[in-house]
Design an enzyme around this catalytic site. Structure first.
Site, PDB file in Angstrom:
ATOM      1  N   CYS A  94       0.888  -0.898  -0.330  1.00 47.50           N
ATOM      2  CA  CYS A  94       0.155  -0.143  -0.138  1.00 47.50           C
ATOM      3  C   CYS A  94       0.781   1.417  -0.107  1.00 47.50           C
ATOM      4  CB  CYS A  94      -0.847  -0.076   0.653  1.00 47.50           C
ATOM      5  SG  CYS A  94      -2.106  -1.063   1.513  1.00 47.50           S
ATOM      6  N   ASN A 145     -10.202   0.544  -0.075  1.00 50.99           N
ATOM      7  CA  ASN A 145      -8.902  -0.068   0.083  1.00 50.99           C
ATOM      8  C   ASN A 145      -7.822  -0.205  -1.412  1.00 50.99           C
ATOM      9  OD1 ASN A 145      -5.407  -0.104   0.221  1.00 50.99           O
ATOM     10  ND2 ASN A 145      -6.190  -1.596   1.739  1.00 50.99           N
ATOM     11  N   HIS A 186      -3.653   7.362   1.871  1.00 49.58           N
ATOM     12  CA  HIS A 186      -3.833   6.383   1.654  1.00 49.58           C
ATOM     13  C   HIS A 186      -5.050   5.673   2.793  1.00 49.58           C
ATOM     14  CE1 HIS A 186      -4.065   1.756   0.736  1.00 49.58           C
ATOM     15  NE2 HIS A 186      -3.335   1.468   2.340  1.00 49.58           N
TER      16      HIS A 186
END
Length: 324
Positions: free
Chosen positions: A114, A281, A251
């Protein structure tokens, strides 16, 4: 004078198919209320059969090049952040390069889960500032739907597919925080935590792709502290602060983590760009996707200071400050 990596344009791409919480609730033991309360996610996009990470990345790159109004042939560096490459090798970035009709320069993948886009941005920035390259495509692209265990309600509800890209140009600037471009990047990792968020497969270990596994509470416990520490490093390096930034683009993993990080850093809620509700996500794609949303809707404007941060498996984490 100082060379800065100036953002010329941005772009994104999302697969057509949208999977809502209601659809997931019809297949596994969960509910819209349960997912929204814990994550802030309401829907996510999922790649079609035969739609690969490279396809998403190429579409996002084309959109960024069009937004920047530059010729693809002017690109001499492509850095692609992804944990879901088309193949073990060659790099998916090479497929992207070929798909754009570029047959010169360098293209490679970078894997930091990520944190992949922040790592890719930092890498491209350093290459441009060194004079090795002149103009770069920085891409985050993922098809996490391919590595999910769709029977595990603690993970399959969290992730989506997508891609986003920036065009960076090496330009002479004054060498102060008033410059346009990337002002700072800070990267961190700590492999002691690798078993808290990982995929249980790989070509060397199991010869299978595997599925994502996560200790959600452990990730949450570490996330806010790690994120805020690396942002403090960015503020100290540039002389900027929560008060002087214009936008915070984190993020997009979990709304509770985002809210807690902004609160700890004293960043006003109205400065936070949130897209986790509609994208889920998307790992390395989440930051450039959110950037493109905020640029397209008019929030992020030329001259604005934008704070980026991410944390991912490893653990890896990082921050970047960019004057748009």
């Amino acid at each position: 004078m100082t060379i800065r990596s100036v953002v010329l344009g941005c772009g994104s791409y999302l697969p057509q198919r949208v999977v809502t919480n209601a659809e997931l609730a019809s297949r596994i033991e969960t509910s819209d209320e349960w997912i929204v309360q814990r994550t802030g996610i309401r829907e996510r996009h999922v790649a079609a059969d035969g739609e690969f990470t490279s396809h998403l990345a190429i579409n996002a790159a084309r959109a960024a090049l069009a937004n920047a109004d530059v010729d693809p042939q002017s690109i001499d560096l492509i850095v692609l952040g992804t944990s879901t490459p088309d193949n073990t090798f060659p790099a998916t970035a090479v497929a992207v390069q070929n798909g754009l009709g570029i047959h010169h320069g360098a293209a490679f993948d970078l894997q930091a889960v990520c944190s992949g886009f922040v790592y890719a941005l930092a890498t491209a920035d350093n290459f441009l500032r060194s004079g090795s390259f002149k103009r770069a495509l920085v891409i985050g692209a993922e098809t996490f739907s391919r590595i999910l265990d769709w029977n595990d309600r603690t993970t399959c509800v969290l992730f989506g597919d997508g891609a986003g890209a920036l065009v960076l140009d090496a330009q002479q600037q004054g060498g102060t925080a008033a410059d346009r471009g990337v002002l700072s990047t800070h990267l961190r990792s700590d492999g002691r935590h690798k078993a808290k968020l990982y995929v249980d497969g790989g070509p060397s270990s199991t010869q299978t792709v595997g599925h994502l596994r996560m200790e959600g509470r452990e990730v949450f416990k570490h996330a806010v502290g790690m994120i805020t520490d690396v942002i403090v490093d960015a503020f100290e390096a540039t002389g900027l602060s929560a008060e002087t930034i214009d936008w915070f683009v984190p993020h997009q993993a979990n709304k509770r983590i985002i809210d807690a990080s902004a609160h700890k850093l004293h960043i006003a809620p109205e400065k936070v760009v949130l897209t986790v509700d509609r994208h889920g996500n998307t790992s390395a794609a989440s930051i450039p996707l959110a950037l493109d949303v905020a640029v397209k809707d008019g929030r992020i404007k030329k001259g604005d200071v934008v704070l980026l941060e991410a944390m991912g498996g490893g653990f890896t984490w990082g921050s970047a400050l960019v004057r748009w």
